[in-house]
Design a protein around this motif. Structure first.
Motif, PDB file in Angstrom:
ATOM      1  N   ILE A 114       0.882  -1.180   0.055  1.00 37.67           N
ATOM      2  CA  ILE A 114       0.107   0.087  -0.045  1.00 37.67           C
ATOM      3  C   ILE A 114       1.034   1.355   0.087  1.00 37.67           C
ATOM      4  O   ILE A 114       1.723   1.156   0.992  1.00 37.67           O
ATOM      5  N   LYS A 115       0.526   2.043  -0.972  1.00 38.94           N
ATOM      6  CA  LYS A 115       1.623   3.132  -0.991  1.00 38.94           C
ATOM      7  C   LYS A 115       0.882   4.419  -0.525  1.00 38.94           C
ATOM      8  O   LYS A 115      -0.369   4.779  -0.861  1.00 38.94           O
ATOM      9  N   VAL A 116       1.553   5.270   0.576  1.00 41.27           N
ATOM     10  CA  VAL A 116       0.827   6.472   0.918  1.00 41.27           C
ATOM     11  C   VAL A 116       1.841   7.441   0.503  1.00 41.27           C
ATOM     12  O   VAL A 116       2.674   7.620   1.401  1.00 41.27           O
ATOM     13  N   GLY A 117       1.663   8.331  -0.288  1.00 42.29           N
ATOM     14  CA  GLY A 117       2.624   9.499  -0.496  1.00 42.29           C
ATOM     15  C   GLY A 117       3.841   8.753  -1.126  1.00 42.29           C
ATOM     16  O   GLY A 117       3.837   7.569  -1.963  1.00 42.29           O
ATOM     17  N   GLU A 118       4.739   8.893  -0.426  1.00 47.16           N
ATOM     18  CA  GLU A 118       6.185   8.184  -1.010  1.00 47.16           C
ATOM     19  C   GLU A 118       6.511   7.018   0.151  1.00 47.16           C
ATOM     20  O   GLU A 118       7.490   6.182  -0.265  1.00 47.16           O
ATOM     21  N   GLU A 119       5.680   6.824   1.003  1.00 48.31           N
ATOM     22  CA  GLU A 119       6.125   5.850   1.747  1.00 48.31           C
ATOM     23  C   GLU A 119       5.029   4.523   1.615  1.00 48.31           C
ATOM     24  O   GLU A 119       4.106   4.327   0.826  1.00 48.31           O
ATOM     25  N   GLU A 120       5.809   3.315   1.818  1.00 47.24           N
ATOM     26  CA  GLU A 120       5.005   1.928   1.457  1.00 47.24           C
ATOM     27  C   GLU A 120       4.936   1.254   2.812  1.00 47.24           C
ATOM     28  O   GLU A 120       5.515   1.194   3.564  1.00 47.24           O
ATOM     29  N   TYR A 121       3.711   0.731   2.801  1.00 51.03           N
ATOM     30  CA  TYR A 121       3.125  -0.142   3.967  1.00 51.03           C
ATOM     31  C   TYR A 121       2.812  -1.496   3.329  1.00 51.03           C
ATOM     32  O   TYR A 121       2.689  -1.639   2.467  1.00 51.03           O
ATOM     33  N   TYR A 122       2.601  -2.505   4.242  1.00 49.68           N
ATOM     34  CA  TYR A 122       2.075  -3.671   3.741  1.00 49.68           C
ATOM     35  C   TYR A 122       1.003  -4.236   4.907  1.00 49.68           C
ATOM     36  O   TYR A 122       1.135  -3.977   6.144  1.00 49.68           O
ATOM     37  N   LEU A 123       0.116  -4.973   4.265  1.00 54.26           N
ATOM     38  CA  LEU A 123      -1.132  -5.533   5.126  1.00 54.26           C
ATOM     39  C   LEU A 123      -0.648  -7.113   5.028  1.00 54.26           C
ATOM     40  O   LEU A 123      -0.491  -7.604   4.079  1.00 54.26           O
ATOM     41  N   PHE A 124      -0.605  -7.826   6.247  1.00 55.94           N
ATOM     42  CA  PHE A 124      -0.412  -9.058   6.400  1.00 55.94           C
ATOM     43  C   PHE A 124      -1.462  -9.542   7.317  1.00 55.94           C
ATOM     44  O   PHE A 124      -2.141  -9.078   8.070  1.00 55.94           O
ATOM     45  N   LYS A 125      -1.822 -10.928   7.226  1.00 56.94           N
ATOM     46  CA  LYS A 125      -2.818 -11.568   8.097  1.00 56.94           C
ATOM     47  C   LYS A 125      -2.043 -11.899   9.349  1.00 56.94           C
ATOM     48  O   LYS A 125      -0.761 -11.894   9.282  1.00 56.94           O
ATOM     49  N   ASP A 126      -2.444 -11.741  10.490  1.00 58.83           N
ATOM     50  CA  ASP A 126      -1.871 -11.716  11.720  1.00 58.83           C
ATOM     51  C   ASP A 126      -1.099 -13.075  11.554  1.00 58.83           C
ATOM     52  O   ASP A 126       0.076 -12.973  12.295  1.00 58.83           O
ATOM     53  N   GLN A 127      -1.489 -14.342  11.310  1.00 61.95           N
ATOM     54  CA  GLN A 127      -0.927 -15.474  11.356  1.00 61.95           C
ATOM     55  C   GLN A 127       0.425 -15.535  10.392  1.00 61.95           C
ATOM     56  O   GLN A 127       1.175 -16.523  10.464  1.00 61.95           O
ATOM     57  N   GLU A 128       0.529 -14.631   9.484  1.00 61.36           N
ATOM     58  CA  GLU A 128       1.674 -14.552   8.614  1.00 61.36           C
ATOM     59  C   GLU A 128       3.013 -14.021   9.376  1.00 61.36           C
ATOM     60  O   GLU A 128       3.989 -14.069   8.982  1.00 61.36           O
ATOM     61  N   ILE A 129       2.577 -13.160  10.195  1.00 69.96           N
ATOM     62  CA  ILE A 129       3.880 -12.694  11.048  1.00 69.96           C
ATOM     63  C   ILE A 129       4.602 -13.684  11.980  1.00 69.96           C
ATOM     64  O   ILE A 129       3.991 -14.500  12.399  1.00 69.96           O
ATOM     65  N   LEU A 130       5.790 -13.679  11.388  1.00 73.66           N
ATOM     66  CA  LEU A 130       6.740 -14.728  12.040  1.00 73.66           C
ATOM     67  C   LEU A 130       6.854 -14.570  13.721  1.00 73.66           C
ATOM     68  O   LEU A 130       7.008 -15.757  14.152  1.00 73.66           O
ATOM     69  N   ALA A 131       7.131 -13.454  13.975  1.00 81.79           N
ATOM     70  CA  ALA A 131       7.805 -13.147  15.427  1.00 81.79           C
ATOM     71  C   ALA A 131       7.508 -11.488  15.904  1.00 81.79           C
ATOM     72  O   ALA A 131       7.313 -10.952  15.089  1.00 81.79           O
ATOM     73  N   LYS A 132       7.282 -11.502  17.214  1.00 79.83           N
ATOM     74  CA  LYS A 132       7.162 -10.383  17.680  1.00 79.83           C
ATOM     75  C   LYS A 132       8.732 -10.228  18.312  1.00 79.83           C
ATOM     76  O   LYS A 132       9.207 -10.987  18.990  1.00 79.83           O
ATOM     77  N   ILE A 133       9.195  -8.913  18.089  1.00 79.59           N
ATOM     78  CA  ILE A 133      10.782  -8.770  18.628  1.00 79.59           C
ATOM     79  C   ILE A 133      10.725  -8.062  19.790  1.00 79.59           C
ATOM     80  O   ILE A 133      10.277  -6.634  19.729  1.00 79.59           O
ATOM     81  N   GLN A 134      11.324  -8.467  20.837  1.00 78.09           N
ATOM     82  CA  GLN A 134      11.118  -7.952  22.253  1.00 78.09           C
ATOM     83  C   GLN A 134      12.690  -7.027  22.094  1.00 78.09           C
ATOM     84  O   GLN A 134      13.584  -7.492  21.864  1.00 78.09           O
ATOM     85  N   GLU A 135      12.302  -5.960  22.972  1.00 73.39           N
ATOM     86  CA  GLU A 135      13.647  -5.210  22.981  1.00 73.39           C
ATOM     87  C   GLU A 135      13.994  -4.986  24.290  1.00 73.39           C
ATOM     88  O   GLU A 135      13.607  -5.408  25.334  1.00 73.39           O
TER      89      GLU A 135
END
Length: 107
Positions: free
Chosen positions: A86-107
């Motif tokens: 998804i393009k918003v101005g010059e920025e690019e974003y992506y829509l994923f299904k929740d189950q496609e996200i591999l991991a949450k990165i803890q800091e």
């Protein structure tokens, strides 16, 4: 290849069901000392991103809504494929299904 849509404002986009809107991290093009990196080292998108927005979740087989596993602001590990661009101005974003996200990165 992922389909691509264009919007004027990211606020006009509200993910539905178990969709997650993510902005991938951009590769560094310059070192901290000011040396520009060659494009051959920066052309691969990183598989990390920041969650911008999430849908409310999707119903399970019993009809109960299961919320998404990530929330706005989370840093996540993404697959190198998939997602809808998804393009918003010059920025690019992506829509994923929740189950496609591999991991949450803890800091």
């Amino acid at each position: 290849m992922a389909s691509q849509a264009t919007f004027k404002s990211i606020k006009s986009l509200v993910p539905l069901l178990d969709r997650v809107l993510v902005q991938r991290f951009k590769p560094e093009t310059k070192t901290s000392t000011g040396i520009f990196l060659p494009s051959s080292t920066t052309n691969n998108p990183l598989n990390e991103g920041t969650v911008i927005a999430t849908g409310p979740g999707a119903p399970n087989k019993d009809g109960q809504v299961v919320p998404t596993q990530v929330k706005t602001g989370d840093r996540v590990l993404l697959p190198s494929w998939g997602g809808n661009a998804i393009k918003v101005g010059e920025e690019e974003y992506y829509l994923f299904k929740d189950q496609e996200i591999l991991a949450k990165i803890q800091e």
